[in-house]
Scaffold this motif. Structure first.
Motif, mmCIF file in Angstrom:
data_model
loop_
_atom_site.group_PDB
_atom_site.id
_atom_site.type_symbol
_atom_site.label_atom_id
_atom_site.label_comp_id
_atom_site.label_asym_id
_atom_site.label_seq_id
_atom_site.Cartn_x
_atom_site.Cartn_y
_atom_site.Cartn_z
ATOM 1 N N UNK A 161 0.824 -1.213 0.000
ATOM 2 C CA UNK A 161 0.000 0.000 0.000
ATOM 3 C C UNK A 161 0.858 1.262 0.000
ATOM 4 N N UNK A 162 2.131 1.129 0.363
ATOM 5 C CA UNK A 162 3.021 2.297 0.437
ATOM 6 C C UNK A 162 3.885 2.459 -0.809
ATOM 7 N N UNK A 163 3.954 1.408 -1.663
ATOM 8 C CA UNK A 163 4.856 1.449 -2.812
ATOM 9 C C UNK A 163 4.296 2.304 -3.936
ATOM 10 N N UNK A 164 5.200 3.010 -4.626
ATOM 11 C CA UNK A 164 4.791 3.842 -5.758
ATOM 12 C C UNK A 164 4.607 3.015 -7.018
ATOM 13 N N UNK A 165 5.257 1.842 -7.118
ATOM 14 C CA UNK A 165 5.150 0.988 -8.306
ATOM 15 C C UNK A 165 5.321 -0.461 -7.876
ATOM 16 N N UNK A 166 4.809 -1.428 -8.675
ATOM 17 C CA UNK A 166 4.898 -2.844 -8.283
ATOM 18 C C UNK A 166 6.336 -3.353 -8.314
ATOM 19 N N UNK A 167 6.548 -4.475 -7.594
ATOM 20 C CA UNK A 167 7.879 -5.058 -7.483
ATOM 21 C C UNK A 167 8.083 -6.257 -8.397
ATOM 22 N N UNK A 168 7.060 -6.732 -9.073
ATOM 23 C CA UNK A 168 7.133 -7.998 -9.811
ATOM 24 C C UNK A 168 8.164 -7.924 -10.932
#
Length: 481
Positions: A52-59
């Protein structure tokens, strides 16, 4: 023996359910992915909060390739900085591993926020860098050694003096030994956890090198000695100053003894001759010639006492560091040299004297009484340390802004140590075979007179080859400000 499941036995969860339960117990973000396409099967509360805090996905951009790589290696661990929606960044340590299941396979991911650890590591690295900068600026040689006495660190000063031996055993690198040196301070610090020190010395091409060696234990948080810092300090200047102070005290003690003797001898003579002169005529009949001789001797001894007392006043002024008072006037230096030499000739008729001066008057601005005292001191030295019938030469050479006076003799001369210490107060460097008495203040007083006139004094001397003293004076001494 067989195991039979009963109706009352608890249901054994499948692997995916077990992984979900374990993920919920973790404080780190835990995610379960489909082993084929990477689809998220489950995220624990910590992972949902992180996403919920990330600006973009990590995948990964290519899940198929990444999954194939993960299947081959079993697990992959890496670190990555990610941007948050509020503009900040955090550093994550990501650990992915592949787990085969009945449905094909699951990728379990653990995401750990290592911002705090990263800050600690960065702070420690910065602290280490600052410490190395401080140690690098020190003149003392510093090493850090572990329990095996292997050198972990050397500062630049130590490397410059001993060479780079980082990684070597200290006893092998510096002593060529196969075991620690007896009484090694580093070993002691490892054994008792205390600091130790000792002083030692070594001979070098420049003379004796005095050093102080200190061992300082480095403790861990639980009090264990993790390493020992060894510091080698050059204390040669301190040792030389200490030895010089001891020598000065010895010379002072010698001076007191000599001064007492120098004062008591003429006093005894004055008292003795005065008693003879004042004796009743009926007890002692003296001729006129004897009376004149005794009176002359009393005068000479009293004059000697006056000169000795003047030297004691000079000593007091030297001790206080007080400047020599000057009464400057213009006078002919050639006349002054002639008068001083004539006075010494009358006192020492057993020597041959030569005076070399310009034919015309040479006027200088200085203190004539102090210059006369300087000349007589130097001429007395030349006579007292040379044999009868030997030559003493006094020469004056004019230059544009200064004059040079030289006094040379054919006496016993000085060795290197005596030349270096000739101008020290109390120093009497001649042996008992050549010692002519005195308080050991003559040349130091000459040096003070020359310094007050902003001049210089130097000497050339060899044993059994005589001494030549050079005095340089400005033609016009400026009054002290």
């Amino acid at each position: 023996m067989s195991l039979t499941r009963t109706d009352n036995s608890p249901e054994i969860p499948d692997q995916e359910s077990l992984l979900r339960r374990l993920a919920d117990l973790s404080r780190d973000a835990q995610i379960l992915h489909n082993g084929e396409d990477g689809a998220c099967l489950y995220a624990n509360p910590a992972a949902r909060q992180l996403f919920s805090r990330l600006a973009s996905p990590l995948a990964p951009t290519d899940w198929v390739t990444y999954t194939q790589t993960l299947r081959r290696h079993g697990e992959i661990r890496f670190r990555r900085s990610v941007t948050l929606r509020d503009g900040g960044t955090i550093r994550l340590e990501i650990h992915d591993f592949f787990l085969a299941t009945a449905s094909g396979g699951v990728i379990a991911s653990t995401l750990r926020n290592i911002n705090h650890r990263h800050r600690l590591v960065s702070a420690r690295a910065a602290q280490r860098q600052r410490l190395e900068m401080v140690l690098g600026a020190l003149d003392e040689g510093i090493t850090v050694q572990n329990r095996q006495l292997r050198i972990l660190y050397q500062n630049p000063a130590h490397i410059a003096k001993q060479g780079d031996h980082r990684g070597d055993y200290c006893y092998r690198a510096y002593q060529g030994l196969d075991a620690p040196c007896p009484g090694c301070l580093v070993v002691k610090s490892f054994e008792d956890g205390e600091a130790h020190s000792r002083q030692t010395q070594a001979m070098t091409e420049n003379g004796t090198f005095h050093m102080e060696v200190l061992s300082l234990p480095v403790h861990t948080a639980n009090g264990e000695v993790e390493a020992v810092m060894e510091v080698v300090r050059n204390i040669t200047p301190h040792k030389l100053a200490e030895e010089s102070l001891k020598e000065t005290e010895r010379l002072r003690s010698q001076f007191i003894t000599t001064a007492a003797h120098e004062l008591s001898t003429p006093v005894t003579a004055i008292v003795g001759y005065s008693e003879l002169l004042t004796a009743p005529p009926q007890e002692l009949q003296l001729t006129q010639e004897q009376k004149e001789e005794f009176s002359r001797l009393i005068h000479d001894k009293a004059q000697f006492l006056a000169e000795t007392i003047d030297k004691l006043f000079d000593l007091s002024r030297i001790d206080r560091g007080a400047p020599l008072p000057l009464f400057l006037t213009e006078f002919d230096l050639c006349t002054q040299l002639s008068q001083s030499l004539r006075h010494v000739e009358l006192l020492f008729p057993s020597h041959c004297f030569t005076l070399i001066i310009p034919s015309n008057p040479l006027y200088v601005t200085a203190d004539p009484s102090q210059v006369a005292r300087l000349l007589e001191n130097l001429l007395h030295n030349a006579v007292l340390f040379s044999a009868n019938n030997s030559e003493v030469t006094l020469e004056l050479t004019p230059h544009q802004d200064e004059v040079v006076i030289s006094i040379s003799d054919e006496g016993c001369g000085m060795n290197e140590t005596q030349r270096q210490r000739a101008f020290e107060p109390f120093y009497r460097g001649h042996t008992k075979d050549t010692d002519s008495g005195g308080l050991g203040l003559g040349l130091s007083i000459c040096h003070q007179i020359i310094t007050a006139h902003s001049g210089s004094i130097a000497l050339i001397s060899e044993v059994d080859a005589g001494t030549q003293v050079f005095v340089t004076l400005p033609r016009h001494t400026l009054p002290p400000t």
